[in-house]
Design a protein around this motif. Sequence first.
Motif, mmCIF file in Angstrom:
data_model
loop_
_atom_site.group_PDB
_atom_site.id
_atom_site.type_symbol
_atom_site.label_atom_id
_atom_site.label_comp_id
_atom_site.label_asym_id
_atom_site.label_seq_id
_atom_site.Cartn_x
_atom_site.Cartn_y
_atom_site.Cartn_z
ATOM 1 N N ARG A 108 -9.230 -64.137 -1.456
ATOM 2 C CA ARG A 108 -9.383 -64.427 -2.878
ATOM 3 C C ARG A 108 -8.246 -63.790 -3.663
ATOM 4 O O ARG A 108 -7.920 -62.628 -3.461
ATOM 5 C CB ARG A 108 -10.711 -63.883 -3.395
ATOM 6 N N SER A 109 -7.668 -64.535 -4.573
ATOM 7 C CA SER A 109 -6.706 -63.996 -5.527
ATOM 8 C C SER A 109 -6.606 -64.977 -6.689
ATOM 9 O O SER A 109 -6.949 -66.162 -6.547
ATOM 10 C CB SER A 109 -5.324 -63.795 -4.885
ATOM 11 N N TYR A 110 -6.153 -64.500 -7.810
ATOM 12 C CA TYR A 110 -6.011 -65.384 -8.958
ATOM 13 C C TYR A 110 -4.982 -64.806 -9.911
ATOM 14 O O TYR A 110 -4.655 -63.617 -9.876
ATOM 15 C CB TYR A 110 -7.345 -65.609 -9.663
ATOM 16 N N PHE A 111 -4.448 -65.652 -10.761
ATOM 17 C CA PHE A 111 -3.506 -65.241 -11.791
ATOM 18 C C PHE A 111 -3.650 -66.185 -12.973
ATOM 19 O O PHE A 111 -4.336 -67.224 -12.878
ATOM 20 C CB PHE A 111 -2.069 -65.241 -11.254
ATOM 21 N N ALA A 112 -3.038 -65.815 -14.080
ATOM 22 C CA ALA A 112 -3.078 -66.653 -15.278
ATOM 23 C C ALA A 112 -1.778 -67.449 -15.365
ATOM 24 O O ALA A 112 -0.697 -66.861 -15.485
ATOM 25 C CB ALA A 112 -3.277 -65.811 -16.530
ATOM 26 N N GLU A 113 -1.887 -68.769 -15.269
ATOM 27 C CA GLU A 113 -0.697 -69.595 -15.464
ATOM 28 C C GLU A 113 -0.215 -69.518 -16.906
ATOM 29 O O GLU A 113 0.981 -69.440 -17.171
ATOM 30 C CB GLU A 113 -0.998 -71.042 -15.087
ATOM 31 N N ARG A 114 -1.171 -69.522 -17.839
ATOM 32 C CA ARG A 114 -0.843 -69.413 -19.268
ATOM 33 C C ARG A 114 -1.856 -68.499 -19.943
ATOM 34 O O ARG A 114 -3.028 -68.472 -19.575
ATOM 35 C CB ARG A 114 -0.891 -70.784 -19.943
ATOM 36 N N TYR A 115 -1.373 -67.756 -20.918
ATOM 37 C CA TYR A 115 -2.251 -66.950 -21.769
ATOM 38 C C TYR A 115 -1.721 -67.120 -23.195
ATOM 39 O O TYR A 115 -0.726 -66.512 -23.574
ATOM 40 C CB TYR A 115 -2.207 -65.470 -21.361
ATOM 41 N N ASP A 116 -2.368 -67.989 -23.942
ATOM 42 C CA ASP A 116 -1.910 -68.336 -25.291
ATOM 43 C C ASP A 116 -2.864 -67.759 -26.325
ATOM 44 O O ASP A 116 -4.095 -67.838 -26.171
ATOM 45 C CB ASP A 116 -1.818 -69.854 -25.467
ATOM 46 N N VAL A 117 -2.297 -67.200 -27.386
ATOM 47 C CA VAL A 117 -3.084 -66.617 -28.476
ATOM 48 C C VAL A 117 -2.515 -67.132 -29.791
ATOM 49 O O VAL A 117 -1.291 -67.090 -30.008
ATOM 50 C CB VAL A 117 -3.043 -65.076 -28.443
ATOM 51 N N SER A 118 -3.390 -67.582 -30.661
ATOM 52 C CA SER A 118 -2.985 -68.027 -31.989
ATOM 53 C C SER A 118 -3.679 -67.166 -33.030
ATOM 54 O O SER A 118 -4.905 -67.007 -33.001
ATOM 55 C CB SER A 118 -3.357 -69.502 -32.195
ATOM 56 N N LEU A 119 -2.890 -66.586 -33.940
ATOM 57 C CA LEU A 119 -3.413 -65.738 -35.015
ATOM 58 C C LEU A 119 -3.077 -66.394 -36.350
ATOM 59 O O LEU A 119 -1.901 -66.670 -36.641
ATOM 60 C CB LEU A 119 -2.793 -64.340 -34.962
ATOM 61 N N GLN A 120 -4.100 -66.642 -37.170
ATOM 62 C CA GLN A 120 -3.912 -67.223 -38.505
ATOM 63 C C GLN A 120 -4.406 -66.216 -39.532
ATOM 64 O O GLN A 120 -5.594 -65.902 -39.593
ATOM 65 C CB GLN A 120 -4.695 -68.530 -38.630
ATOM 66 N N ILE A 121 -3.464 -65.653 -40.333
ATOM 67 C CA ILE A 121 -3.831 -64.680 -41.359
ATOM 68 C C ILE A 121 -4.429 -65.423 -42.547
ATOM 69 O O ILE A 121 -3.775 -66.268 -43.160
ATOM 70 C CB ILE A 121 -2.604 -63.852 -41.783
ATOM 71 N N LEU A 122 -5.688 -65.081 -42.864
ATOM 72 C CA LEU A 122 -6.411 -65.730 -43.957
ATOM 73 C C LEU A 122 -6.541 -64.758 -45.124
ATOM 74 O O LEU A 122 -6.085 -63.613 -45.076
ATOM 75 C CB LEU A 122 -7.803 -66.163 -43.469
ATOM 76 N N SER A 123 -7.195 -65.207 -46.171
ATOM 77 C CA SER A 123 -7.439 -64.350 -47.335
ATOM 78 C C SER A 123 -8.593 -63.402 -47.040
ATOM 79 O O SER A 123 -9.292 -63.538 -46.035
ATOM 80 C CB SER A 123 -7.747 -65.212 -48.566
ATOM 81 N N ASN A 124 -8.813 -62.452 -47.929
ATOM 82 C CA ASN A 124 -9.930 -61.499 -47.836
ATOM 83 C C ASN A 124 -9.912 -60.697 -46.536
ATOM 84 O O ASN A 124 -10.952 -60.396 -45.959
ATOM 85 C CB ASN A 124 -11.281 -62.223 -47.978
ATOM 86 N N ASN A 125 -8.706 -60.406 -46.092
ATOM 87 C CA ASN A 125 -8.516 -59.555 -44.909
ATOM 88 C C ASN A 125 -9.254 -60.118 -43.696
ATOM 89 O O ASN A 125 -10.050 -59.451 -43.039
ATOM 90 C CB ASN A 125 -8.984 -58.125 -45.185
ATOM 91 N N ARG A 126 -8.966 -61.389 -43.409
ATOM 92 C CA ARG A 126 -9.532 -62.020 -42.235
ATOM 93 C C ARG A 126 -8.402 -62.615 -41.398
ATOM 94 O O ARG A 126 -7.357 -63.012 -41.928
ATOM 95 C CB ARG A 126 -10.521 -63.127 -42.625
ATOM 96 N N ILE A 127 -8.649 -62.682 -40.089
ATOM 97 C CA ILE A 127 -7.684 -63.281 -39.164
ATOM 98 C C ILE A 127 -8.447 -64.220 -38.240
ATOM 99 O O ILE A 127 -9.410 -63.808 -37.585
ATOM 100 C CB ILE A 127 -6.948 -62.214 -38.313
ATOM 101 N N GLN A 128 -8.028 -65.470 -38.218
ATOM 102 C CA GLN A 128 -8.615 -66.438 -37.298
ATOM 103 C C GLN A 128 -7.848 -66.370 -35.977
ATOM 104 O O GLN A 128 -6.616 -66.499 -35.951
ATOM 105 C CB GLN A 128 -8.543 -67.852 -37.887
ATOM 106 N N VAL A 129 -8.575 -66.168 -34.871
ATOM 107 C CA VAL A 129 -7.947 -65.992 -33.562
ATOM 108 C C VAL A 129 -8.478 -67.057 -32.614
ATOM 109 O O VAL A 129 -9.678 -67.338 -32.575
ATOM 110 C CB VAL A 129 -8.237 -64.592 -32.984
ATOM 111 N N GLU A 130 -7.577 -67.633 -31.833
ATOM 112 C CA GLU A 130 -7.958 -68.568 -30.776
ATOM 113 C C GLU A 130 -7.181 -68.192 -29.516
ATOM 114 O O GLU A 130 -5.948 -68.120 -29.531
ATOM 115 C CB GLU A 130 -7.664 -70.006 -31.180
ATOM 116 N N GLU A 131 -7.920 -67.938 -28.438
ATOM 117 C CA GLU A 131 -7.312 -67.577 -27.157
ATOM 118 C C GLU A 131 -7.567 -68.689 -26.153
ATOM 119 O O GLU A 131 -8.685 -69.211 -26.068
ATOM 120 C CB GLU A 131 -7.890 -66.266 -26.615
#
Length: 575
Positions: free
Chosen positions: A32-55
């Motif tokens: 058994r072994s595994y690896f990550a081909e891709r690791y993508d993160v999206s950060l969207q800075i919003l108002s009222n001190n919020r951050i929308q994150v998608e991994e």
Amino acid sequence: MLARKTLPFGLVILAVLLFVLALPPATHAAARSYFAERYDVSLQILSNNRIQVEETVTFRFEGGPYTYAFRQLALDQLEGIEIQGATLDGVQLPEGDQPNQVEIKRSADPIEITWHFPPTQDDTRTLGLQYQVHGHIHLRDNAEGIFWQAIPEEHEYVIRQAQITVHYPAHLTPAERPQLRGAQYTTTPIPGGLIFTAYNIPANQGVTIEILFPRGSLIAQPPDWQARLLARGAQARQMAPWAIGLGLLVGLAALVALWTYRRQHQRPTVIIPPGIVTNPPDNLAPAQAAFLLNPTAVTPAQVAATLVHLAQKGWLRLEATHGGRGLFKSRDYALQRLRDTGGLKEHEQVLFEGLFTTRQGLQSSVRLSTLGGKLPRLITPFKQALTRELLGLGFLDAQRLSERQRLNVLTTLTFLLEIPLLILGLVLVLGSDALVGVGTLALGLAGGLMIAGIGMILFTYGWLLLTPQGETHAARWKGFKHYLDNLIKQRSGLQGEWLEAYLPYAVAFGNGLQWTEAFRDQGFAPAISWLLTPAGAGNMDDLLGAIAATSVITSTGADGGVGAGGGGGGASGAG
């Protein structure tokens, strides 16, 4: 008579191969072994001190099967995280703990997200996670921004490619050049944002994104968690002068008390004319002489010297043998008891009986390699015997020895009190909003006790234990020690009879090997009667080996990268 029939060898091999091939697949499954081909993160800075994150992470599983993957989100440097959803291969998952479901423990710290999927082997799975971060944007020096650990430090797999995209309001311009900590990367500007691309991120290597904006660009005031930290810092700074003053007062009071105590118990120093002593100044045994020079501790050399001295006086004999253990695999030494303990000094008797006594009684022979476990139990009684002997000779001051013991106890209690105060202070300063001042004072008091403790150590170290008579004899033995040191350095003027006559003292003073080598280098080759080898009486090389072995066993038995922190992080993996 019947002849026994045998199968041809080739048929036997064929049968074995058929058996192996017939085994169930799990028996010879791939590793058994595994690896990550891709690791993508999206950060969207919003108002009222919020951050929308998608991994989005694409795992390549080799071997298996694999049935789950997980992500942990640490709740550091933020007010909270709202999990919005999770996907598996692009399909939104319902919550649950069955295949094709996601399990979310929102009340845990860190938050735990576990994707459950059908057994997967030699295939890929793409996992998605959407969440919103509240209260992470915070102040840093004269700016404000995000310091988000997009890829956690704890991940047991390699990441072939990572892409981190940051979107911020188009009218803003970063105050400094945005950076990605923890990986080599390239930057691609996009309208209202940046794309960071990195390759071949090793296992357990976190990656943190840092983007700063001018003060007031994103938030009007620091988030609550940072406001609490700033308030604690202000309280600590306000109380710091009082804490420092308290620490200095306690430390100074302790030092004044020690100085006063010293003056009250000060004894006139014995003035002894300097000089070189070319013979042992009295009939002290080697261990007694060395202990007289430092009556606070027993050294392994004093134990080794006592063994050599007992061998020279005929109480025991060293015999070279073979087949030891550990450091003595090539050559061991047997200690042969030749006489009973009558006529020995107390410290010699303690060592002699301790080495040769077992549950079966007093033995006639023991191997040197087996003594490492006995010596730790003998050191304390050996030192106590030496202390009683020097007290009986009038060389040690019993009252000053008792006072030193009390000082040692007081020093220990001081440090024992300092440690909980230090821990209490750190806990209150770092974890309490209301008791930061108390914690700061506790730290100051702990600092003062540390000053007092160090002062006590230095004071105790210089505490005279010898009587005037003891100081006189110690000075003479120190002169004799210097005489032996000079003979070793000069390696001239040596006389053959000195080798064995002064050998136990050289060993006790820590120079046994150098003393023996000096005589060997000058061509002396006497037979050592108390050291036997298969060829007869030992020679100089045998003596060096015995001294080295004795020193080793007594020494064995005697006491004698840049990273960046930030919010987010957590862990990630699969199984």
